[in-house]
Design an enzyme around this catalytic site. Sequence first.
Site, PDB file in Angstrom:
ATOM      1  N   SER A 209       0.840  -1.198   0.000  1.00 51.26           N
ATOM      2  CA  SER A 209       0.000   0.000   0.000  1.00 51.26           C
ATOM      3  C   SER A 209       0.881   1.257   0.000  1.00 51.26           C
ATOM      4  O   SER A 209       1.688   1.439  -0.911  1.00 51.26           O
ATOM      5  CB  SER A 209      -0.947  -0.064   1.200  1.00 51.26           C
TER       6      SER A 209
ATOM      7  N   ASP B  20      -8.983  -3.973  -6.209  1.00 50.87           N
ATOM      8  CA  ASP B  20      -8.455  -3.421  -4.953  1.00 50.87           C
ATOM      9  C   ASP B  20      -9.103  -2.055  -4.739  1.00 50.87           C
ATOM     10  O   ASP B  20      -8.935  -1.148  -5.557  1.00 50.87           O
ATOM     11  CB  ASP B  20      -6.936  -3.291  -5.048  1.00 50.87           C
TER      12      ASP B  20
ATOM     13  N   HIS C 256      -7.459  -5.895  -0.870  1.00 45.03           N
ATOM     14  CA  HIS C 256      -6.304  -5.004  -0.901  1.00 45.03           C
ATOM     15  C   HIS C 256      -5.011  -5.812  -0.838  1.00 45.03           C
ATOM     16  O   HIS C 256      -4.822  -6.612   0.077  1.00 45.03           O
ATOM     17  CB  HIS C 256      -6.404  -4.051   0.285  1.00 45.03           C
TER      18      HIS C 256
END
Length: 518
Positions: free
Chosen positions: A235, A459, A487
Amino acid sequence: MNNRSTSRFRRAAAIVAGLAAASVALSGCLYAMIPEQAAPRPSSTNAPDTEGVSADLLPFYSQTLTWTTCGTGFDCTDVTAPLDWENPSAGEITLSVVRHQAEGTAIGSLLTNPGGPGASGVELIQGSLDFAVGADLIENYDVIGFDPRGVGASTAVTCYDAAQMDDYLYTIPDAPRGTPEWEAELLESHKAFAEACDANSGGILPHITTINSARDMDLIRAVLGDKQLNYLGYSYGTFLGATYAKLYPEKAGRLVLDGAIDPAVPGLEVGATQALGFESALRAYMQNCLDSGSCPFNGTVDEAMADLGALLASADRSPLKNGDGRLMGADSMMTAIIAALYSEDSWGYLTQALDEALQGDPTTAFLLADFYNERENGAYLSNSSEAFRAYNCMDYPVEDDPDAEAAITKKIAEGAPTIAPYWNGPDSCSVWPYPPTGTRGEIKAEGAGPILVIGTTNDPATPYEWSESLANQLEEGVLITRVGEGHTGYNKGNACVDDAVEAFLLDDVVPEDGLRCE
């Protein structure tokens, strides 16, 4: 809505704490680990790497680490870093580092970052090692977690106590949504928060930036004795890793960036893209819910989404009272929804939360929102919300184009109609006490060698198009596509993705660019 998603925050709002704070199923996520006192352990096998280091940075790069046992199988240490990398004599900060030594013969260190900005890498590795990395990496690498500057057990951003954080994150404005009075009320709340951060953080706020954190990573690499950085970032950790490769291409070893952020996307566009991503994930959840036969909604996906919109609007007008006396308005309910959308493993919790909420009970919705905010029994387990704000307000340039804002608002309203009413609001960073120093632009990392970028097709937090874009920007970017929901893509049960990542990190085998993993 809390400050790690887009509601109320136009600029850079939704770079959410991907792995450690949101994408783990609720059955197990963060653990508060208390170091066990034990005899000091030696530093790394290799001496610190000081090659090419300037004289003013040599005291930092040549430091010797002392490791202390901090849980079964883990060692902890502190690394001293410059407060200001441009002026190393201006002060020092401390970086908290944890190590799980290779269970076999170590081929080196593997630094990890769970996202955020603001998630604790120390807690991730101590509490969820086998979630963060696969068994083969645990066998062959010294797995390293660290709390970036401003975060957790490192020299940290400090703003509010728990009661004040409750008021800030779960507040329900008195003024009607969307009115000038509503905007003013929220902006005043952001201003008070920013002033508290400045007053309580010991002067570190101007230095809480991704560029400085990337420089800290090079320091950690060097004092561990590694000639190059091997890295797995999730991320926001992809932005941190890409920034490292830009700054230190000759030191970039095997880098894997999972759930990528596009460094060239302006802050306004970040929020819009994520709004559309969460709406898409919410529709996927809703179809699954309707197909399950136990969904609290009926009809088509469009009809169910409309009913969910009505539930949110009802909570906005008449907040639901929890058993502990707290009130849940639409913003906190949206936080709960978003928390569950990070992983299909949490969709069952979302169904339960919505079913209860339709009956006036916000118990499970508060469980999800508290999980997202890392709140437990009235206490906050981390400072992730505070660090998140500090990084984003320094990293993202100010955008003051009313026409651009209007276009983004229209885009969100048209593409994410369920989420849109709870997405936009006054820019919290407009009242931050220091001007931003970051820029937005492509990262090519010339000379860094192959870098793996993993994107998941649906995602919600880091939409797939960002992974495509980052892989194209990098001079030697290699894209791996995970087809699915949720995710990030590595260590999520997809053998195709896992095998490619581990072959690269263990044996330097570069997969074919464009590898698609169904």
